[in-house]
Write a protein that holds these residues in place. Structure first.
Motif, PDB file in Angstrom:
ATOM      1  N   HIS A  16       0.847  -1.189   0.000  1.00  0.00           N
ATOM      2  CA  HIS A  16       0.000   0.000   0.000  1.00  0.00           C
ATOM      3  C   HIS A  16       0.886   1.244   0.000  1.00  0.00           C
ATOM      4  O   HIS A  16       2.102   1.175   0.243  1.00  0.00           O
ATOM      5  CB  HIS A  16      -0.925   0.012   1.227  1.00  0.00           C
ATOM      6  N   ASP A  17       0.277   2.394  -0.304  1.00  0.00           N
ATOM      7  CA  ASP A  17       1.013   3.654  -0.308  1.00  0.00           C
ATOM      8  C   ASP A  17       1.497   3.981   1.097  1.00  0.00           C
ATOM      9  O   ASP A  17       0.810   3.701   2.092  1.00  0.00           O
ATOM     10  CB  ASP A  17       0.126   4.796  -0.805  1.00  0.00           C
ATOM     11  N   MET A  18       2.667   4.597   1.172  1.00  0.00           N
ATOM     12  CA  MET A  18       3.247   5.027   2.442  1.00  0.00           C
ATOM     13  C   MET A  18       3.344   6.554   2.411  1.00  0.00           C
ATOM     14  O   MET A  18       4.127   7.118   1.635  1.00  0.00           O
ATOM     15  CB  MET A  18       4.636   4.421   2.652  1.00  0.00           C
ATOM     16  N   THR A  19       2.531   7.231   3.249  1.00  0.00           N
ATOM     17  CA  THR A  19       2.462   8.690   3.237  1.00  0.00           C
ATOM     18  C   THR A  19       3.491   9.290   4.190  1.00  0.00           C
ATOM     19  O   THR A  19       3.641   8.845   5.329  1.00  0.00           O
ATOM     20  CB  THR A  19       1.058   9.164   3.636  1.00  0.00           C
ATOM     21  N   GLN A  20       4.173  10.309   3.685  1.00  0.00           N
ATOM     22  CA  GLN A  20       5.125  11.047   4.511  1.00  0.00           C
ATOM     23  C   GLN A  20       4.591  12.461   4.749  1.00  0.00           C
ATOM     24  O   GLN A  20       4.109  13.118   3.817  1.00  0.00           O
ATOM     25  CB  GLN A  20       6.493  11.121   3.832  1.00  0.00           C
ATOM     26  N   ILE A  21       4.668  12.923   5.993  1.00  0.00           N
ATOM     27  CA  ILE A  21       4.204  14.268   6.337  1.00  0.00           C
ATOM     28  C   ILE A  21       5.362  15.039   6.957  1.00  0.00           C
ATOM     29  O   ILE A  21       5.949  14.605   7.949  1.00  0.00           O
ATOM     30  CB  ILE A  21       3.022  14.226   7.325  1.00  0.00           C
ATOM     31  N   ILE A  22       5.683  16.160   6.338  1.00  0.00           N
ATOM     32  CA  ILE A  22       6.682  17.083   6.893  1.00  0.00           C
ATOM     33  C   ILE A  22       5.968  18.425   7.054  1.00  0.00           C
ATOM     34  O   ILE A  22       5.545  19.026   6.058  1.00  0.00           O
ATOM     35  CB  ILE A  22       7.908  17.229   5.972  1.00  0.00           C
ATOM     36  N   LYS A  23       5.794  18.854   8.268  1.00  0.00           N
ATOM     37  CA  LYS A  23       4.988  20.028   8.571  1.00  0.00           C
ATOM     38  C   LYS A  23       5.381  21.226   7.702  1.00  0.00           C
ATOM     39  O   LYS A  23       6.546  21.579   7.587  1.00  0.00           O
ATOM     40  CB  LYS A  23       5.122  20.397  10.045  1.00  0.00           C
ATOM     41  N   ASP A  24       4.326  21.825   7.094  1.00  0.00           N
ATOM     42  CA  ASP A  24       4.465  23.026   6.258  1.00  0.00           C
ATOM     43  C   ASP A  24       5.309  22.803   5.003  1.00  0.00           C
ATOM     44  O   ASP A  24       5.663  23.764   4.323  1.00  0.00           O
ATOM     45  CB  ASP A  24       5.067  24.193   7.066  1.00  0.00           C
ATOM     46  N   GLN A  25       5.649  21.561   4.700  1.00  0.00           N
ATOM     47  CA  GLN A  25       6.481  21.299   3.518  1.00  0.00           C
ATOM     48  C   GLN A  25       5.903  20.234   2.597  1.00  0.00           C
ATOM     49  O   GLN A  25       5.848  20.424   1.385  1.00  0.00           O
ATOM     50  CB  GLN A  25       7.891  20.875   3.960  1.00  0.00           C
ATOM     51  N   TYR A  26       5.454  19.136   3.171  1.00  0.00           N
ATOM     52  CA  TYR A  26       5.178  17.984   2.309  1.00  0.00           C
ATOM     53  C   TYR A  26       4.146  17.075   2.960  1.00  0.00           C
ATOM     54  O   TYR A  26       4.206  16.789   4.162  1.00  0.00           O
ATOM     55  CB  TYR A  26       6.487  17.210   2.077  1.00  0.00           C
ATOM     56  N   LYS A  27       3.177  16.648   2.166  1.00  0.00           N
ATOM     57  CA  LYS A  27       2.266  15.586   2.572  1.00  0.00           C
ATOM     58  C   LYS A  27       1.811  14.869   1.316  1.00  0.00           C
ATOM     59  O   LYS A  27       1.018  15.372   0.530  1.00  0.00           O
ATOM     60  CB  LYS A  27       1.057  16.124   3.331  1.00  0.00           C
ATOM     61  N   ASP A  28       2.343  13.681   1.122  1.00  0.00           N
ATOM     62  CA  ASP A  28       2.008  12.911  -0.071  1.00  0.00           C
ATOM     63  C   ASP A  28       2.546  11.504   0.109  1.00  0.00           C
ATOM     64  O   ASP A  28       3.262  11.205   1.079  1.00  0.00           O
ATOM     65  CB  ASP A  28       2.609  13.542  -1.330  1.00  0.00           C
ATOM     66  N   ALA A  29       2.198  10.649  -0.843  1.00  0.00           N
ATOM     67  CA  ALA A  29       2.717   9.282  -0.808  1.00  0.00           C
ATOM     68  C   ALA A  29       4.213   9.320  -1.111  1.00  0.00           C
ATOM     69  O   ALA A  29       4.615   9.678  -2.221  1.00  0.00           O
ATOM     70  CB  ALA A  29       1.985   8.408  -1.816  1.00  0.00           C
TER      71      ALA A  29
END
Length: 339
Positions: A16-29
């Motif tokens: 499955h997709d693995m989502t990465q979140i970096i505050k104020d910069q990035y949120k996507d698979a």
């Protein structure tokens, strides 16, 4: 699927997709389903809080989607084509030269009928330029039985499904018929259109001769064009049934084997195509080529320049799709005409 430690996941396929979140910069698979985990991915996954992963448990006889797509792409690409790198189980095919793109429709349908695999192409019998996208391949599931891909390979046969024929005929001569042109009663506005269309395929017009009317005059002008050694001969006008319209008779008198006088295409029904013994093509163009946005000339010219023989059956098959809708502005070739 199975659960494993992230540090042990190298070489395994994500479920499955693995989502990465970096505050104020990035949120996507950050990693997509089907991604094969590489060693450099491990620190990233751990930084995402992924201590464990669900991965596909590959078994003998099964293929990852990228491997399946690669085998499908191998069925497509012939000479003058390049393949993209696999991305999410898809591989694309691109033109490496200008030329005529051809598709074996029957075998393509056979492959797509296997199920769980697909190959999509642009229309065959169309002109393409270097860098154009020709086709895309992929398998439908994330992993696929090897046996399914083998069935697709059997359906395709040994020859590539696609071919790209580069432009081969480089020179042309134009014979302008009609006494009204030769006697200066009207200006020749036909041959400049033909010169421009030929130039669009890299064909140089070596001569433009005004023959006037009469079978003998047209035949003599055509034979002079042949003697000059050009690759293509085009006669403009004189293609109707009026008494003074002698282009078809002149072409035949010059010794050409006429494939067809008439084609199921509008505009362009009064088109003539013939070949001489040395395979040099000669065409008689009706007046519509002078003013219409797209005609029979636009449909046959790519094959002529690519040195692909055109038969009477080929012309007859143009009936479906052979009706130009006369859109304003003309959008040919991005339209249904000739397809």
């Amino acid at each position: 699927m199975k659960l494993i430690r992230t540090e042990d996941a190298v070489g395994h396929v994500l479920c499955h997709d693995m989502t990465q979140i970096i505050k104020d910069q990035y949120k996507d698979a950050r990693f997509r389903k089907g991604h094969v985990v590489a060693r450099e991915d491990i620190p990233v996954l751990l930084s995402m809080g992924k201590e464990h992963l669900y991965v596909w448990e590959m078994t003998p006889g099964m293929l990852h989607e990228d491997d399946g797509a690669a085998r499908l792409a191998a069925l497509c690409a012939g000479e003058n084509m390049a393949l993209s790198e696999p991305k999410e189980g898809k591989i694309e095919v691109f033109a490496q030269c200008d030329g005529l793109f051809l598709v074996d429709s029957q075998r393509l349908t056979a492959v797509n009928s296997v199920g769980e695999v697909m190959i999509a192409t642009r229309h065959g019998n169309t002109a393409v330029r270097k860098g154009d996208k020709l086709a895309g391949t992929r398998v439908i599931p994330l992993i696929i039985p090897d046996e399914v891909v083998k069935r697709a390979e059997e359906a395709a046969g040994k020859e590539p499904l696609l071919s790209l024929r580069p432009w081969k005929r480089k020179t042309a001569a134009i014979v302008v018929t009609g006494s009204e042109v030769k006697k200066g009663r009207i200006q020749d506005t036909f041959s400049p259109v033909v010169v421009d269309k030929l130039a669009g395929y890299g064909v140089e017009t070596r001569s433009v001769v005004q023959s006037g009317d009469g079978v003998e005059q047209v035949a003599n002008a055509v034979n002079e064009a042949r003697a000059s050694g050009v690759d293509i001969i085009v006669c403009t006008g004189g293609m109707s049934v009026d008494p003074d319209d002698s282009t078809p008779g002149g072409i035949k008198a010059a010794g050409a084997d006429v494939v067809s006088y008439g084609a199921p295409v509008l505009p362009g029904a009064m088109f003539l195509l013939g070949y001489f013994d040395d395979s040099t093509p000669v065409m008689g163009l009706p007046g519509c080529v002078m003013y219409a946005g797209a005609t029979i000339f636009d449909l046959v010219l790519p094959k002529i320049v690519a040195d692909v023989p055109i038969s009477r059956t080929d012309l007859a098959s143009m009936g479906e799709g052979g009706l130009c809708l006369g859109c304003k502005p003309c959008r040919y070739p991005i339209c249904p005409f000739g397809k």
